[in-house]
Design an enzyme around this catalytic site. Structure first.
Site, PDB file in Angstrom:
ATOM      1  N   TYR A 145     -30.003 -37.062  17.571  1.00  0.00           N
ATOM      2  CA  TYR A 145     -29.939 -36.380  16.286  1.00  0.00           C
ATOM      3  C   TYR A 145     -29.348 -37.324  15.253  1.00  0.00           C
ATOM      4  O   TYR A 145     -28.328 -37.974  15.516  1.00  0.00           O
ATOM      5  CB  TYR A 145     -29.064 -35.128  16.400  1.00  0.00           C
ATOM      6  CG  TYR A 145     -28.906 -34.355  15.112  1.00  0.00           C
ATOM      7  CD1 TYR A 145     -29.990 -33.699  14.533  1.00  0.00           C
ATOM      8  CD2 TYR A 145     -27.665 -34.275  14.469  1.00  0.00           C
ATOM      9  CE1 TYR A 145     -29.839 -32.987  13.355  1.00  0.00           C
ATOM     10  CE2 TYR A 145     -27.510 -33.552  13.292  1.00  0.00           C
ATOM     11  CZ  TYR A 145     -28.596 -32.912  12.733  1.00  0.00           C
ATOM     12  OH  TYR A 145     -28.449 -32.199  11.571  1.00  0.00           O
ATOM     13  N   ASP A 240     -26.321 -45.253  15.129  1.00  0.00           N
ATOM     14  CA  ASP A 240     -25.800 -44.069  14.456  1.00  0.00           C
ATOM     15  C   ASP A 240     -24.515 -43.677  15.170  1.00  0.00           C
ATOM     16  O   ASP A 240     -24.524 -43.045  16.214  1.00  0.00           O
ATOM     17  CB  ASP A 240     -26.831 -42.940  14.497  1.00  0.00           C
ATOM     18  CG  ASP A 240     -26.330 -41.679  13.804  1.00  0.00           C
ATOM     19  OD1 ASP A 240     -25.172 -41.684  13.344  1.00  0.00           O
ATOM     20  OD2 ASP A 240     -27.099 -40.697  13.720  1.00  0.00           O
ATOM     21  N   LYS A 268     -18.279 -37.773  10.103  1.00  0.00           N
ATOM     22  CA  LYS A 268     -17.315 -36.988  10.886  1.00  0.00           C
ATOM     23  C   LYS A 268     -15.873 -37.522  10.779  1.00  0.00           C
ATOM     24  O   LYS A 268     -15.231 -37.294   9.770  1.00  0.00           O
ATOM     25  CB  LYS A 268     -17.810 -36.854  12.319  1.00  0.00           C
ATOM     26  CG  LYS A 268     -19.163 -36.111  12.329  1.00  0.00           C
ATOM     27  CD  LYS A 268     -19.640 -35.612  13.662  1.00  0.00           C
ATOM     28  CE  LYS A 268     -20.838 -34.691  13.452  1.00  0.00           C
ATOM     29  NZ  LYS A 268     -22.069 -35.105  14.052  1.00  0.00           N
TER      30      LYS A 268
HETATM   31  C1  LIG Z   1     -23.398 -35.013  13.095  1.00  0.00           C
HETATM   32  C2  LIG Z   1     -24.321 -36.151  13.198  1.00  0.00           C
HETATM   33  C3  LIG Z   1     -25.126 -36.535  12.109  1.00  0.00           C
HETATM   34  C4  LIG Z   1     -25.214 -35.730  10.839  1.00  0.00           C
HETATM   35  O1  LIG Z   1     -24.034 -35.722  10.125  1.00  0.00           O
HETATM   36  P1  LIG Z   1     -23.826 -34.568   9.004  1.00  0.00           P
HETATM   37  O2  LIG Z   1     -22.509 -34.929   8.393  1.00  0.00           O
HETATM   38  O3  LIG Z   1     -23.836 -33.279   9.748  1.00  0.00           O
HETATM   39  O4  LIG Z   1     -24.949 -34.676   8.056  1.00  0.00           O
HETATM   40  C5  LIG Z   1     -25.889 -37.669  12.234  1.00  0.00           C
HETATM   41  N1  LIG Z   1     -25.872 -38.390  13.361  1.00  0.00           N
HETATM   42  C6  LIG Z   1     -25.125 -38.054  14.426  1.00  0.00           C
HETATM   43  C7  LIG Z   1     -25.118 -38.909  15.639  1.00  0.00           C
HETATM   44  C8  LIG Z   1     -24.337 -36.913  14.384  1.00  0.00           C
HETATM   45  O5  LIG Z   1     -23.633 -36.562  15.457  1.00  0.00           O
END
Ligand SMILES: *Cc1c(COP(=O)(O)O)cnc(C)c1O
Length: 430
Positions: A145, A240, A268
């Site tokens: 994701y 990511d 985060k």
């Molecule tokens: C949570 C998450 C996102 C998205 O971040 P948001 O602040 O919710 O837009 C993207 N990549 C990873 C790996 C994530 O865990």
């Protein structure tokens, strides 16, 4: 049964005014049955709901609250910043401080741009990779994701998977065509995909430890294999690390596994609980970003002084307190080991995956290494487990396809309570 009457009432009202009653789909309890709980306050590892029930929190706002809720150093930094205005829309000193600190903590990042969410970070990073390479295609892996940008809502893991919408309506065929997908942990498959799209792939993006199909670790040599492939083919390798950055180590998964990305996306933890994201990497690539370079990316509230105050306090603390990682990893290992013991005692052979302070219990006896194996889980059984745990005051993520996060405020007593509840819950549902 817990008294949840105020939450039930709030949810009834919320559904009239907010789609599904929630501002992010994973917050609903659709995948596990029941209504979402509305929280009132939280301190350390404990959340209190609007009915006064207390829970040991194993989501930690999906990662950011790594020091526990309402951590004094962070709330004080925010309180101190507030009287100086909530936003300038001009550069501010804290933005320089946090950029310098991020560059120091993450060796592969030479320059960094702040944004407002993880989604913005990944969207911007692939635009930059496309602009830099003058190529259009992007490779992502099934079950990873990367936020809700159009290009990523293809085999997108947790939220989308939980809602049974692997490919969201509203994403155009054109966009979908530019996103190629490969199975996670399969170097041969991605190598073939690159060969079939020779000189067209701008970026390969992945979660170096996947956390959005449950916790799935990279196979030995997988990350280095991708690194070599990208170097050889002139592809921008994007890690990511919105979830893993500042969690698996202060340098993230790149530090833990010793593999460096060209671009890294963060979110985060970086905001200490405020809405913050960032993307950064090699100077040569980052200098393609506007106003230095031609790739446009902007944000009215990017680098917001309150968000920066919270994030800076968080990162400073993590940079100077390596014992945080020792503690959260130790507590997470105790939960992982205890869970395995519980399963053994009950004669169950479910799979667990864990690394650092990330952990998943999968309701399958298949080894989980990718999206297909993750999908073998009995999600209905997970739903029962989730609700049994909730009744016992343990707040898990309301989906099988999420990772549990440990915060630094989690004591041995909390760990014991979690394991006791887990044993009873597993027993109850079988
Ligand atoms: C949570 C998450 C996102 C998205 O971040 P948001 O602040 O919710 O837009 C993207 N990549 C990873 C790996 C994530 O865990």
């Amino acid at each position: 049964m817990l008294d949840k009457s105020k939450s039930v009432h709030l949810f009834e009202t919320a559904q009239n005014f907010i789609p599904g009653g929630v501002n992010s789909p994973v917050r609903a309890f659709k995948a596990v049955g029941g209504d979402p709980i509305f929280m009132q306050s939280a301190k350390g590892a404990i959340m209190t709901d609007v009915d006064g029930n207390e829970y040991i929190d194993l989501i930690n706002s999906w990662g950011p609250m790594i020091l526990g809720h309402a951590y004094d150093e962070i709330t004080e930094a925010v309180s101190k910043a507030i009287p100086h205005s909530l936003s300038f829309g001009t550069p501010g000193a804290l933005e320089v401080d946090i950029a310098e600190l991020i560059v120091k903590m993450k060796p592969s990042i030479e320059k960094v741009r702040m944004v407002n969410s993880g989604t913005e970070a990944t969207m911007s990073a692939i635009r930059l990779a496309r602009g830099y390479t003058s190529r259009e295609k992007v490779i992502k892996f099934e079950g990873c994701y990367h936020g809700h940008g159009d290009s990523f809502l293809i085999a997108a893991g947790s939220g989308a998977m939980t809602m049974g919408e692997p490919n969201s309506p509203g994403v155009t065929r054109g966009t979908a065509n530019d996103t190629l997908t490969a199975p996670y942990n399969d170097l041969e498959a991605v190598t073939k995909l690159v060969a079939a799209n020779k000189d067209q792939v701008a970026a390969i993006i992945l979660e170096p430890v996947a956390g959005n199909m449950g916790c799935v670790l990279p196979n030995e040599g997988y990350l280095q294999g991708l690194r070599d492939l990208c170097t050889q083919e002139g592809i921008v390798l994007i890690f990511d690390e919105v979830m893993t950055g500042f969690r698996l180590a202060k340098g993230g998964a790149q530090e833990l596994f010793g593999v460096q990305a060209d671009l890294t996306t963060l979110g985060k933890i970086i905001g200490g609980g405020m809405p913050v994201g960032a993307y950064g990497g090699k100077k040569e690539i980052m200098d393609y970003v506007s106003p230095q370079g031609p790739v446009y990316q902007a944000g009215t509230l990017s680098g917001n002084p309150i968000s920066m105050a919270a994030g800076l306090a968080m990162l400073k603390h993590l940079d100077t307190h390596p014992e945080v990682y020792e503690h959260i990893n130790a507590q997470s290992a105790k939960i992982a080991e205890g869970t395995k013991e519980n399963l053994k005692k009950l004669g169950l052979d479910y799979t667990t995956n864990e690394v650092g302070s990330m952990h998943s219990l999968f309701f399958t006896n298949v080894k989980v290494t990718d999206f297909d194996t993750a999908k073998t889980c009995d999600t209905a059984l997970f739903g029962k487990y989730f609700n049994a745990m909730l009744e016992r005051g343990i707040y898990l993520a309301p989906s099988q396809y999420e990772t549990l996060f440990i915060c630094n405020a989690l004591t041995d007593e909390h760990v014991e309570a979690i394991l006791k509840a887990s044993y009873e819950s597993l027993k109850e549902i079988h």
